[in-house]
Structures are given as structure tokens and as C-alpha cells.
Design an enzyme around this catalytic site. Structure first.
Site, PDB file in Angstrom:
ATOM      1  N   TYR A 176      33.161  29.183  32.268  1.00 19.08           N
ATOM      2  CA  TYR A 176      33.711  30.494  32.638  1.00 19.08           C
ATOM      3  C   TYR A 176      32.625  31.363  33.272  1.00 19.08           C
ATOM      4  CZ  TYR A 176      35.746  35.160  32.241  1.00 19.08           C
ATOM      5  OH  TYR A 176      36.203  36.438  32.519  1.00 19.08           O
ATOM      6  N   THR A 184      42.975  42.917  27.205  1.00 17.19           N
ATOM      7  CA  THR A 184      43.986  42.230  28.003  1.00 17.19           C
ATOM      8  C   THR A 184      44.343  40.921  27.304  1.00 17.19           C
ATOM      9  OG1 THR A 184      42.502  40.863  29.343  1.00 17.19           O
ATOM     10  CG2 THR A 184      42.845  43.146  30.062  1.00 17.19           C
ATOM     11  N   LYS A 244      32.457  33.150  37.110  1.00 19.21           N
ATOM     12  CA  LYS A 244      32.310  34.581  37.359  1.00 19.21           C
ATOM     13  C   LYS A 244      31.007  34.916  38.084  1.00 19.21           C
ATOM     14  CE  LYS A 244      36.159  36.295  36.119  1.00 19.21           C
ATOM     15  NZ  LYS A 244      36.979  37.017  37.107  1.00 19.21           N
TER      16      LYS A 244
END
Length: 304
Positions: free
Chosen positions: A175, A212, A179
Site C-alpha cells: 500500500y 472512511t 501511495k
């Protein structure tokens, strides 16, 4: 830039935006832009969630000019089809917000084209999308591309010898790589835009740690991360707050090409938009150029 909020969004009436991602930050971006009078296309892979997002925005902002378009960032054919539809229906695009993403599936998954899911969706999908919308952006009014990175990029490393994590898949490092790649793309895009006189401003942003569904959706609601997100909710700032750096980058006259913006408090985990710290790895220009060239080949696209 002190305590910049959506009330500071300048007059964007008549400006056109594409925002990827129908929930979380993408929803908050679209809601704020719609309230401010922009024309917004909200793009996502789930038509049901897209319709629900549009309905919610219309309830809060009845006059908002907003529509949904199907787009699966894990499928290069879907991205190409999306670009073709928009190029046939519109003569320009002012702002592209590369927001949608996936986070830390516990086991290695792949996109429709066989790329590791996080690299393929978070980074390569948006790289391809930007290329397909490039002709429209070139015709935009003061066009911008805003690409979301993450504080996780600080620990990222571009594994050129194993970009798709076929030999060593670990959710968090992969991940972080995706990014970091997003941030390097944003910076390299600005350099190439200046060198090629493209006239497009490229800016990066990150939301800090925001409330989120990205984390539980990726790791699973019963995972350690999913439980932490649910039980320790107070450690995560609201999604509307997390969207502010993106909205600042997308609309403010103060946002600079090649800039990187994130929250201003607690090591950039929460707060109001400010200039974010760029990790040293993201400033490696030869690596960024190499990644760009590889990405054009993988995604079958070209800029310029």
C-alpha cells in the site's frame, strides 16, 4: 491558509470536475464542489453506490450539477471506455481529482489486467485515467490534476524488481508503495507539464487519518485494523475534514503546481490544510522518470 475550510472555496461556478470514488473522501469532495456551483462527474465502479451518492448530494444541495459515470480503476478497458465517453460528450475538463483507492487486502489480489490490486488501482489506474483525459485537460480553463497520496508514502519504496509483489506480498508495504507512486506521479507530471508546455497544474494531497471505509473495506471489518477503525473512531478525523487538503489543492489560488498538501496537526494526521512534508524517496527524479516510462508501457498510454 490558516484554518482553510470549504467556506474558502473561490468562485468555481462553471468549472468542470471529475472525482473518482463515490464514498468517503470522494463523496465529500463532490458534495463540497457541487454546493460551490461546479459541474461534477462522480466516477466509481458500483452504479448502485453512485446513485446513492448522487441522491444524498442532491438532498443536501438540490441545485448541484452532478452526475455519475461508471469507472473501474482496476480495469484498463473500463478506464479507456470512460475516457472515450467523456471525450465524445465534453469539449474540456478543468479539474481531475484522482482519489479512489483500495487499502491493504490481507492476501494478494490482482486487477482485471493482472496487476497487484493496490498498485494497479491506486496508482496505475489513475495514471491511465489521467492519460485518457489528457486531451480534455489540455483544453480546460487553468486545468489541474490533484492526485491523492497518503502519510503511508513516508515508508514507501518502489520495488522496481517486484512492482506487482509477486514474490513478497505484505499488505502495508505494498500500500505504501502505491501511495508513494501516486506522489511521485504528481511531482513528475508537474515537471513534464512545465517542460512540455502542457499548461496543466499537477498537485498532490493527502487526508491524514480520516474516518472512511477504506481501511475496513480493504482489511475486513473483523481484522485488527477494521476493529481499530470501529472502536477507536475518535482517533480518525471526519471524512469532511480529511477532504479539505484535496479541496484546497483543487480550488485554491494559493495551491502551487508541484505542491503537496495535508493536515496541519499531529504529524499531519488531522487538522486544516497546510504544506505537507515530501518524503525523500518521492524526490528521486530518475526513479520517477523510470516509473513513468514503465507505467506508460503497462497501461498502454502516452502523454503529450
Amino acid at each position: 491558509m490558516s484554518k482553510w475550510t470549504t467556506s474558502n472555496i473561490p468562485d468555481i461556478r462553471g468549472r468542470s470536475f471529475v472525482v473518482t470514488g463515490t464514498g468517503g473522501l470522494g463523496f465529500e469532495d463532490a458534495l463540497a464542489l457541487g454546493k460551490a456551483g461546479a459541474t461534477v462527474i462522480l466516477a466509481g465502479r458500483n452504479p448502485g453506490k453512485g446513485a446513492e451518492a448522487i441522491s444524498r448530494i442532491k438532498r443536501e444541495a438540490p441545485k448541484a450539477s452532478i452526475s455519475f459515470e461508471a469507472l473501474d480503476l482496476a480495469d484498463l478497458a473500463s478506464i479507456a471506455a470512460f475516457g472515450e465517453r467523456l471525450r465524445s460528450q465534453h469539449d474540456h475538463l478543468d479539474v481531475l481529482i484522482n482519489n479512489a483507492g483500495v487499502m491493504m487486502p490481507p492476501t494478494r489480489k490482482v486487477t482485471s489486467d493482472g496487476f497487484e490490486l493496490q498498485f494497479g488501482t491506486n496508482y496505475l489506474g489513475h495514471f491511465a485515467l489521467t492519460a485518457h483525459l489528457f486531451p480534455l485537460l489540455r483544453k480546460g480553463h487553468n486545468p489541474r490534476v490533484v492526485t491523492l497520496s497518503s502519510i503511508a508514502a513516508r515508508d514507501g519504496r518502489i520495488a522496481f524488481d517486484d512492482l506487482q509483489a509477486t514474490r513478497n506480498y505484505k499488505p502495508m508495504p505494498v500500500y505504501s508503495q502505491s501511495k508513494l507512486a501516486c506522489l511521485m506521479f504528481a511531482l513528475e507530471f508537474q515537471r513534464r507539464s512545465e517542460a512540455g508546455d502542457w499548461g496543466i497544474t499537477s498537485i498532490a494531497a493527502h487526508p491524514g487519518i480520516s474516518r472512511t471505509d477504506l481501511l475496513p473495506n480493504g482489511t475486513g471489518a473483523s481484522s485488527v485494523f477494521g476493529i481499530a477503525r470501529r472502536v477507536l473512531w475518535f482517533l480518525f478525523q471526519p471524512a469532511a475534514q480529511g477532504a479539505l487538503p484535496t479541496l484546497f489543492a483543487a480550488t485554491s489560488f494559493e495551491a502551487k503546481g508541484g505542491g503537496y498538501y495535508g493536515p496541519d496537526r499531529l504529524s499531519e494526521t488531522r487538522g486544516y490544510p497546510t504544506t505537507a512534508r515530501i518524503p525523500p524517496a518521492a524526490l528521486d527524479r530518475p526513479a520517477a522518470a523510470r516509473l513513468w516510462d514503465i507505467s506508460e508501457k503497462l497501461a498502454h498510454v502516452q502523454f503529450g
